[in-house]
Design a protein around this motif. Structure first.
Motif, short mmCIF file in Angstrom:
data_model
loop_
_atom_site.label_atom_id
_atom_site.label_comp_id
_atom_site.label_asym_id
_atom_site.label_seq_id
_atom_site.Cartn_x
_atom_site.Cartn_y
_atom_site.Cartn_z
N SER A 19 52.85 43.71 39.14
CA SER A 19 52.36 44.10 37.82
C SER A 19 51.98 42.85 37.03
CB SER A 19 53.41 44.92 37.07
OG SER A 19 52.85 45.48 35.91
N MET A 20 51.90 42.98 35.69
CA MET A 20 51.61 41.83 34.83
C MET A 20 52.13 42.16 33.43
SD MET A 20 47.46 42.27 34.31
CE MET A 20 47.13 42.13 36.06
N PRO A 21 52.44 41.14 32.62
CA PRO A 21 53.04 41.38 31.30
C PRO A 21 52.24 42.33 30.42
CG PRO A 21 53.24 39.07 31.88
CD PRO A 21 52.39 39.70 32.94
N SER A 22 50.90 42.26 30.48
CA SER A 22 50.10 43.14 29.62
C SER A 22 50.29 44.60 30.01
CB SER A 22 48.63 42.75 29.70
OG SER A 22 48.16 42.83 31.04
N ARG A 23 50.38 44.89 31.30
CA ARG A 23 50.60 46.27 31.74
C ARG A 23 52.01 46.74 31.37
NH1 ARG A 23 48.05 46.45 37.90
NH2 ARG A 23 45.88 46.00 37.31
N ILE A 24 52.96 45.83 31.48
CA ILE A 24 54.34 46.18 31.09
C ILE A 24 54.40 46.52 29.61
CG2 ILE A 24 56.69 45.30 30.91
CD1 ILE A 24 56.02 43.53 33.36
N GLY A 33 48.40 35.07 34.24
CA GLY A 33 47.26 34.38 34.85
C GLY A 33 47.22 34.53 36.36
N LEU A 34 48.38 34.41 37.01
CA LEU A 34 48.41 34.55 38.47
C LEU A 34 48.06 35.96 38.89
CD1 LEU A 34 51.65 32.53 39.33
CD2 LEU A 34 49.27 31.82 39.68
N ALA A 35 48.49 36.97 38.12
CA ALA A 35 48.17 38.36 38.47
C ALA A 35 46.68 38.64 38.27
CB ALA A 35 49.01 39.31 37.63
N ARG A 36 46.11 38.14 37.17
CA ARG A 36 44.68 38.38 36.92
C ARG A 36 43.80 37.64 37.93
NH1 ARG A 36 43.32 41.08 32.42
NH2 ARG A 36 44.96 41.47 30.87
N ALA A 37 44.28 36.50 38.40
CA ALA A 37 43.52 35.74 39.39
C ALA A 37 43.78 36.23 40.81
CB ALA A 37 43.87 34.26 39.28
N ALA A 38 44.62 37.26 40.94
CA ALA A 38 44.95 37.86 42.24
C ALA A 38 45.67 36.89 43.16
CB ALA A 38 43.70 38.41 42.93
N VAL A 39 46.31 35.87 42.58
CA VAL A 39 47.15 34.99 43.38
C VAL A 39 48.40 35.75 43.82
CG1 VAL A 39 48.48 32.85 43.37
CG2 VAL A 39 46.27 32.95 42.20
N ILE A 40 48.92 36.59 42.93
CA ILE A 40 49.97 37.53 43.28
C ILE A 40 49.41 38.94 43.12
CG2 ILE A 40 51.87 36.00 42.65
CD1 ILE A 40 52.12 37.47 40.03
N ASP A 41 49.93 39.85 43.91
CA ASP A 41 49.39 41.22 43.92
C ASP A 41 49.80 41.95 42.64
OD1 ASP A 41 48.51 43.73 44.44
OD2 ASP A 41 49.64 44.03 46.30
#
Length: 290
Positions: A65-70, A52-60
């Motif tokens: 990265s993000m779990p879905s990309r991993i 959620g934080l990655a998709r909301a761009a709170v973290i780069d």
């Protein structure tokens, strides 16, 4: 008229103990289920928060990265391979190096630890050298091993050996020193030789100490293999980490780390199973009965 006869039913003597045992077993099962369920919820919560934080761009998402990309990266490696070849080949290559280094380090640590624990003169002579070697940052030896042995598996095995040896050695040494002196004295009274005392008294007594170090040492073996591959290799998960970092592929770095974590957890589970099989004679831990 004869007085009435009152019959009192008496419960068997062991019924109360059986009920208490069953209650403790149920409580232990419920505790295990609660622990496992909480672990799963915590993991799911952390993964969901990260996504959620990655998709909301709170973290780069580029750096973190993000779990879905991993997951996509691991799926791509599993289905289509890596630039270095099949994913399973990379896993086996790293596992082979770690296992070989672990076996050599464990054998060397156990033999030398028992020997120094049994022979005081040997401990007095070699003790200072072992302490000096243990004080060295052993990870920095990986580049030296790379120069000595090249890019092949030998340099990674050497890195794994030096990381595994010392924790196993010190546990075996302490286990040999902590043997009940009464057992040793009784064995000698019965006519046991030094060899028989070592094989039949000291080593079995030190086995618990040695197994304690095995749980930690396999993780060290993986670290040694990965660091060696990261510095220079032709195959392996460490090379995947280095290649992913070189192309700024954060998902690839995390994916390799997840695969390593799974391998380490499987190895830990196998060691725990073997320990339970070998130490079935030991009483159950009091914590299990709560």
């Amino acid at each position: 008229m004869p007085p009435e006869t009152v019959t009192v039913a008496k419960s068997p003597a062991g019924t109360g103990r059986t009920d208490r045992s069953q209650a403790r077993a149920r409580a232990a099962r419920q505790h295990r289920l609660l622990v496992h369920g909480t672990r799963v919820l915590l993991l799911v919560g952390l993964i969901g928060l990260w996504e959620g934080l990655a998709r909301a761009a709170v973290i780069d998402p580029f750096n973190f990265s993000m779990p879905s990309r991993i997951w996509d990266q691991m799926s791509q490696w599993a289905l289509h391979g890596t630039p270095q070849g099949s994913l399973w080949e990379q896993i086996w290559y790293t596992l082979y190096e770690a296992l070989l280094g672990w076996v050599i380090g464990v054998i060397g640590g156990v033999v030398l630890g028992i020997a120094l624990g049994r022979i005081r003169f040997l401990a007095d002579v070699l003790g200072p050298y072992i302490k000096v070697l243990n004080a060295l940052p052993r990870i920095v030896l990986a580049p030296i091993f790379l120069i000595w042995f090249g890019l092949g598996p030998a340099s990674k095995v050497a890195s794994a050996v030096v990381l595994v040896f010392f924790p196993v050695f010190f546990n075996a040494f302490q286990g040999a020193r902590e043997v009940d002196r009464n057992l040793v004295a009784n064995s000698r009274i019965l006519g046991a030789s030094n060899r028989q005392v070592t094989l039949q008294v000291v080593i079995p007594s030190a086995t618990s100490w040695i197994f304690t170090s095995l749980h930690v040492s396999f993780g060290f073996a993986l670290i040694g293999a990965i660091v060696g591959e990261y510095i220079g290799a032709t195959k392996g998960l460490g090379l995947l980490v280095a290649a992913s970092q070189g192309t700024f592929n954060a998902a690839g770095v995390y994916a390799a780390m997840v695969i390593l974590a799974v391998v380490a957890l499987l190895a830990e589970g196998l060691l725990a199973f073997l320990e339970r099989r070998l130490f079935r004679w030991k009483p159950a831990d009091a914590a299990d009965g709560r």
